[in-house]
Design a protein around this motif. Structure first.
Motif, mmCIF file in Angstrom:
data_model
loop_
_atom_site.group_PDB
_atom_site.id
_atom_site.type_symbol
_atom_site.label_atom_id
_atom_site.label_comp_id
_atom_site.label_asym_id
_atom_site.label_seq_id
_atom_site.Cartn_x
_atom_site.Cartn_y
_atom_site.Cartn_z
ATOM 1 N N LEU A 1 -0.024 -1.816 4.965
ATOM 2 C CA LEU A 1 -0.937 -0.709 5.100
ATOM 3 C C LEU A 1 -2.066 -0.953 4.190
ATOM 4 C CD1 LEU A 1 2.279 0.962 5.334
ATOM 5 C CD2 LEU A 1 0.253 2.582 6.097
ATOM 6 N N SER B 1 -7.336 0.623 12.245
ATOM 7 C CA SER B 1 -8.102 1.799 12.590
ATOM 8 C C SER B 1 -8.650 1.730 13.770
ATOM 9 C CB SER B 1 -9.022 1.910 11.230
ATOM 10 O OG SER B 1 -10.084 2.771 11.652
ATOM 11 N N THR C 1 -6.998 10.862 8.864
ATOM 12 C CA THR C 1 -5.699 11.177 8.276
ATOM 13 C C THR C 1 -6.068 11.692 6.796
ATOM 14 O OG1 THR C 1 -4.904 9.411 9.433
ATOM 15 C CG2 THR C 1 -3.460 10.651 7.630
ATOM 16 N N GLY D 1 1.884 3.063 -2.377
ATOM 17 C CA GLY D 1 1.589 4.041 -3.498
ATOM 18 C C GLY D 1 0.815 5.238 -3.215
ATOM 19 N N SER D 2 0.194 5.228 -2.057
ATOM 20 C CA SER D 2 -0.509 6.573 -1.832
ATOM 21 C C SER D 2 -0.565 6.820 -0.047
ATOM 22 C CB SER D 2 -1.894 6.133 -2.160
ATOM 23 O OG SER D 2 -2.850 7.202 -1.840
ATOM 24 N N GLY D 3 -1.115 8.026 0.035
ATOM 25 C CA GLY D 3 -1.394 8.280 1.549
ATOM 26 C C GLY D 3 -0.437 7.878 2.623
ATOM 27 N N ILE D 4 -0.642 7.141 3.512
ATOM 28 C CA ILE D 4 0.169 7.109 4.728
ATOM 29 C C ILE D 4 1.089 5.926 4.268
ATOM 30 C CG2 ILE D 4 0.128 5.963 7.271
ATOM 31 C CD1 ILE D 4 -3.035 6.508 7.224
ATOM 32 N N GLY E 1 0.826 -1.275 -0.213
ATOM 33 C CA GLY E 1 0.083 0.066 -0.085
ATOM 34 C C GLY E 1 1.077 1.311 -0.226
ATOM 35 N N ILE F 1 -1.500 -1.905 -6.344
ATOM 36 C CA ILE F 1 -2.102 -2.048 -7.591
ATOM 37 C C ILE F 1 -2.167 -0.553 -8.285
ATOM 38 C CG2 ILE F 1 -3.798 -3.994 -7.067
ATOM 39 C CD1 ILE F 1 -5.981 -1.704 -6.457
ATOM 40 N N ILE G 1 -9.823 -6.993 1.171
ATOM 41 C CA ILE G 1 -8.441 -5.971 1.211
ATOM 42 C C ILE G 1 -8.008 -5.861 2.564
ATOM 43 C CG2 ILE G 1 -8.212 -3.674 0.395
ATOM 44 C CD1 ILE G 1 -10.038 -3.895 -1.692
ATOM 45 N N ASN G 2 -9.040 -5.492 3.449
ATOM 46 C CA ASN G 2 -8.455 -5.189 4.625
ATOM 47 C C ASN G 2 -7.986 -6.083 5.560
ATOM 48 O OD1 ASN G 2 -9.315 -1.882 4.710
ATOM 49 N ND2 ASN G 2 -10.983 -2.787 4.108
ATOM 50 N N VAL H 1 -3.157 -7.481 -3.324
ATOM 51 C CA VAL H 1 -2.955 -8.399 -2.065
ATOM 52 C C VAL H 1 -4.050 -9.198 -1.672
ATOM 53 C CG1 VAL H 1 -1.356 -6.462 -1.214
ATOM 54 C CG2 VAL H 1 -3.693 -6.439 -0.611
ATOM 55 N N MET I 1 -7.772 8.334 0.648
ATOM 56 C CA MET I 1 -9.056 7.344 1.268
ATOM 57 C C MET I 1 -10.003 8.280 2.051
ATOM 58 S SD MET I 1 -8.980 4.522 3.885
ATOM 59 C CE MET I 1 -8.638 2.999 3.102
ATOM 60 N N PHE I 2 -9.225 9.304 2.913
ATOM 61 C CA PHE I 2 -10.240 10.232 3.566
ATOM 62 C C PHE I 2 -10.836 11.184 2.600
ATOM 63 C CE2 PHE I 2 -9.619 14.667 4.433
ATOM 64 C CZ PHE I 2 -10.522 14.830 5.361
HETATM 65 N N1 LIG Z 1 -6.947 7.873 6.230
HETATM 66 C C1 LIG Z 1 -7.543 7.701 7.253
HETATM 67 O O1 LIG Z 1 -8.171 8.645 7.634
HETATM 68 C C2 LIG Z 1 -7.393 6.277 7.586
HETATM 69 C C3 LIG Z 1 -7.884 6.030 9.100
HETATM 70 C C4 LIG Z 1 -7.900 4.772 9.657
HETATM 71 C C5 LIG Z 1 -6.880 3.997 9.020
HETATM 72 N N2 LIG Z 1 -6.647 4.053 7.939
HETATM 73 C C6 LIG Z 1 -5.749 2.946 7.259
HETATM 74 O O2 LIG Z 1 -4.572 3.257 7.001
HETATM 75 C C7 LIG Z 1 -3.982 2.571 5.973
HETATM 76 C C8 LIG Z 1 -3.529 3.451 4.732
HETATM 77 O O3 LIG Z 1 -4.881 4.404 4.344
HETATM 78 P P1 LIG Z 1 -4.636 5.564 3.178
HETATM 79 O O4 LIG Z 1 -5.629 6.947 3.931
HETATM 80 O O5 LIG Z 1 -3.132 6.036 3.155
HETATM 81 O O6 LIG Z 1 -5.398 5.131 1.978
HETATM 82 P P2 LIG Z 1 -5.030 5.410 0.424
HETATM 83 O O7 LIG Z 1 -6.166 5.038 -0.343
HETATM 84 O O8 LIG Z 1 -4.378 6.549 0.272
HETATM 85 O O9 LIG Z 1 -3.696 4.290 0.274
HETATM 86 C C9 LIG Z 1 -4.219 2.867 0.077
HETATM 87 C C10 LIG Z 1 -3.145 2.183 -0.882
HETATM 88 O O10 LIG Z 1 -3.563 0.850 -0.955
HETATM 89 C C11 LIG Z 1 -3.700 0.279 -2.381
HETATM 90 N N3 LIG Z 1 -4.507 -0.778 -2.403
HETATM 91 C C12 LIG Z 1 -5.833 -0.959 -2.451
HETATM 92 N N4 LIG Z 1 -6.352 -1.964 -2.566
HETATM 93 C C13 LIG Z 1 -5.232 -2.753 -2.948
HETATM 94 C C14 LIG Z 1 -5.067 -4.113 -3.182
HETATM 95 N N5 LIG Z 1 -6.138 -5.140 -3.478
HETATM 96 N N6 LIG Z 1 -3.925 -4.505 -3.491
HETATM 97 C C15 LIG Z 1 -2.802 -3.857 -3.478
HETATM 98 N N7 LIG Z 1 -2.977 -2.461 -2.972
HETATM 99 C C16 LIG Z 1 -3.997 -2.019 -2.947
HETATM 100 C C17 LIG Z 1 -4.321 1.787 -2.940
HETATM 101 O O11 LIG Z 1 -3.878 1.423 -4.324
HETATM 102 C C18 LIG Z 1 -3.357 2.903 -2.357
HETATM 103 O O12 LIG Z 1 -2.292 3.017 -2.947
HETATM 104 C C19 LIG Z 1 -5.378 1.650 5.380
HETATM 105 O O13 LIG Z 1 -5.146 0.390 5.996
HETATM 106 C C20 LIG Z 1 -6.404 2.529 5.895
HETATM 107 O O14 LIG Z 1 -7.671 1.431 6.249
HETATM 108 C C21 LIG Z 1 -6.675 5.410 7.397
#
Ligand SMILES: NC(=O)c1ccc[n+]([C@@H]2O[C@H](COP(=O)([O-])OP(=O)(O)OC[C@H]3O[C@@H](n4cnc5c(N)ncnc54)[C@H](O)[C@@H]3O)[C@@H](O)[C@H]2O)c1
Length: 251
Positions: free
Chosen positions: A90, A142, A188, A15-18, A13, A38, A113-114, A64, A192-193
């Motif tokens: 992640l 989370s 965050t 490729g984006s965000g956290i 994970g 992905i 996914i999760n 994944v 996704m947010f």
């Molecule tokens: N952003 C928030 O507010 C928040 C809050 C609580 C928990 N989280 C958790 O933190 C983690 C990161 O979240 P984020 O906000 O950075 O999300 P995001 O959407 O920015 O990044 C998630 C990444 O997962 C990848 N992904 C999704 N499905 C996939 C798959 N089947 N195979 C491979 N890659 C896949 C996406 O392409 C993306 O790059 C997640 O587990 C999310 O549940 C986020």
């Protein structure tokens, strides 16, 4: 942050965000980083930042939810890097909606996914870690999985599963020198947010009012905690769940 320089890190994970913030932080501390995702475009941006930090990056496109694919991808990372010292797991996904209005296809996608996504990647890195008698794994769940969230019923169930999986696995693999911990980000500012914010702006305004710090997190804030738990600075910490949430839930 001890013991990150020169390490080989796998970020699922990334490729984006956290996940991206985590990959970049590891690289800035001197680690090489492989990303499973992905999202090829997002992963390329992450690897550009890893290169700017002067470290080696590797992207292996991977869904994944498919265990066979995950095993092949981890084998590719091992072939390139020789070892995996740290897994930051992640990958996550959700869309805000109410349980009573969802179809089973949605439930299965969220759990695949999760929860399965985390189980697959963790299982794939364990054999080489056990062989070396060392490793650190940080799963990402989370607060939804700790306290429940309205409109995130199945996501909360999957994240609660990740937390329970992390604790039980920590008990099982500590004897092999492997630590396993879980980070629960609060709200965050990531794509996704933003997808939730677009559909439910009023809910998010209400949440920010409830957060004692009166703001949502930057992606680098939970990332810093993930890197800490993966580092030797956390050498006596395993089986723990740590929320990074501005005080929203005090657990
Ligand atoms: N952003 C928030 O507010 C928040 C809050 C609580 C928990 N989280 C958790 O933190 C983690 C990161 O979240 P984020 O906000 O950075 O999300 P995001 O959407 O920015 O990044 C998630 C990444 O997962 C990848 N992904 C999704 N499905 C996939 C798959 N089947 N195979 C491979 N890659 C896949 C996406 O392409 C993306 O790059 C997640 O587990 C999310 O549940 C986020």
């Amino acid at each position: 942050m001890e013991g990150i320089g020169g390490r080989k890190i796998l970020v699922s994970g990334g490729g984006s965000g956290i996940g991206r913030a985590t990959a970049i932080r590891f690289a800035r501390l001197g680690a090489d980083v492989a990303v499973l995702d992905i999202n090829a475009k997002g992963a390329a941006e992450t690897l550009d930042a890893v290169a700017v930090a002067g470290r080696r990056g590797l992207f292996v496109p991977t869904d994944v939810t498919d265990f066979a694919q995950v095993k092949d991808s981890v084998a590719k990372v091992l072939a390139e890097f020789g070892q995996i010292d740290v897994l930051a797991s992640l990958v996550g996904w959700n869309e805000h909606s109410f349980f009573m209005q969802q179809e089973p296809e949605f439930w299965h996608k969220v759990v695949a996914i999760n929860l399965w996504g985390q189980i697959h990647v963790v299982r794939a890195v364990l054999d080489p870690m056990i062989e070396r008698r060392r490793g650190a794994i940080v799963t990402v769940a989370s607060d939804a999985g700790r306290v429940g969230t309205n409109g995130e019923t199945i996501y909360a169930a999957a994240k609660g599963g990740v937390i329970a999986f992390t604790k039980s696995l920590a008990r099982e693999v500590t004897r092999f020198g492997i630590r396993v911990n879980c980070v629960c980000p609060g709200v965050t500012d990531t794509p996704m947010f933003q997808s939730v914010a677009e559909h439910q702006p009023e809910i998010l305004q209400a949440v920010v009012k409830l957060i004692p710090m009166k703001r949502i997190a930057r992606p680098d804030e939970p990332a810093e905690t993930i890197v800490f738990l993966a580092s030797d600075s956390a050498s006596y910490i395993t089986g723990q769940t740590l929320s990074v949430n501005g005080g929203l839930n005090m657990l």
